[in-house]
Structures are given as structure tokens and as C-alpha cells.
Scaffold this active site. Sequence first.
Site, PDB file in Angstrom:
ATOM      1  N   GLY A  96       0.840  -1.185   0.000  1.00 56.04           N
ATOM      2  CA  GLY A  96       0.000   0.000   0.000  1.00 56.04           C
ATOM      3  C   GLY A  96       0.876   1.236   0.000  1.00 56.04           C
ATOM      4  N   GLY A 114       3.244   1.071   3.240  1.00 55.80           N
ATOM      5  CA  GLY A 114       4.158  -0.025   3.516  1.00 55.80           C
ATOM      6  C   GLY A 114       3.860  -1.254   2.698  1.00 55.80           C
ATOM      7  N   ASP A 152     -12.626   4.081  10.323  1.00 54.49           N
ATOM      8  CA  ASP A 152     -12.389   3.921   8.881  1.00 54.49           C
ATOM      9  C   ASP A 152     -12.969   2.591   8.391  1.00 54.49           C
ATOM     10  OD1 ASP A 152     -11.498   4.863   6.420  1.00 54.49           O
ATOM     11  OD2 ASP A 152      -9.478   4.032   6.643  1.00 54.49           O
TER      12      ASP A 152
END
Length: 195
Positions: free
Chosen positions: A13, A16, A129
Site C-alpha cells: 500500500g 508499507g 475507517d
Amino acid sequence: CGNYKVVRIIGEGGMGRVYEAQHTRIAGKRFAIKLLHPEFARQPGVLARFQREAEASAAISHPNVVGVYDVDRTADGTPFMVSELLEGHDLSKQLEKSVRISPMQAVTIARQVCRALQAAHDKGVIHRDVKPENVFLTGTLEDPSIKVLDFGISRLEGAGSSSLTKTGMVLGTPAYMPPEQAAGKAVDGRVDVYG
């Protein structure tokens, strides 16, 4: 990575890379290791969120929350997190493949996500999230097992304000945020229900 031997890359991503790893002393044990990209390893805010993700996930012991077992640094100082290795894919990839899922499949998935969030809320952790990319499916779509991932922007209810969670700061994915979160107002567990 210390007691872990990297086997292969399993994902990457913006922040990382995730590797499959094997424990060096217990050969049958496999894990996922999330390693921050070097440019982020020197940013205090990113490091704090990485540490918070490890702590929040590790605090929640529930079958529908990804298990986090360790957080450490490599010999060169790069932070890494050790979690359970999951076989499957995230819900966003499933929704890309399937034009639609049945109401029963949707209910099965939603109930497991709700149980994971209830376990988090019981520990005072607000995810902030919740979105398809943070819901991981293992097994088949007919009988899925769900794991909620990525507590990197989570917040502890009742915790004092910090530079990472203060009112006015907007963190999360806009398409899954309630208006209060998008406006930077104080939020509670209801933001996860909205997501």
C-alpha cells in the site's frame, strides 16, 4: 525481522508492504508482517499511528478482528507489525467481482462486522475507517468468515485529546464518513455504524 523469516510479498500500500513470514524457531507458524516504507519510518505522526494500530488491534481479542501479536523494529530501525496471516481477499475485491451478493450473504457479513466493532467498542476503541477495504473475507462467499483490519486511525473513547485525534482533524475515507467526522467534530462509536 528478528524471529521471523520473510517468505514472500503478499501486498503493498501507500504506507508499507505486507509479507508472509515464518517463525524461525517454530517452523509451522506463519504470520503477516507489515513493514513501513523507509520514508515513513522517520515521520513521528506515521510512527504513532502505526503503534496505535498495533496496540488497538492487540487489545481486541475477537474472532472477527485480525490478531496482532508483536510490534518491533528491524536491525536498520524500520518498524514492523506481526499479525495473523489471512487467506482470502477484502470485501472491495469481492464487490468488484460480484455484480451483487445475496441478502443472506450481506447479512452474514454485516453481522460479523458488527460483532467485531462491538468488541472494539467494548474496549473503548473506535475504528473510524470502516469500509470494504478494511473488511477481509476468508472462506467462501456462501460461508464467509470476516476479519476487520486496519485500526491505524482508531481512537480510544475517553482518551484525552492528542495531536492524532484532536477535534478539527479529519481522518478517514470520505465516502464512508458521517458528516460529523467529515466536519472534524468529536465522534463516538456511531461513526463505525455509519461506515
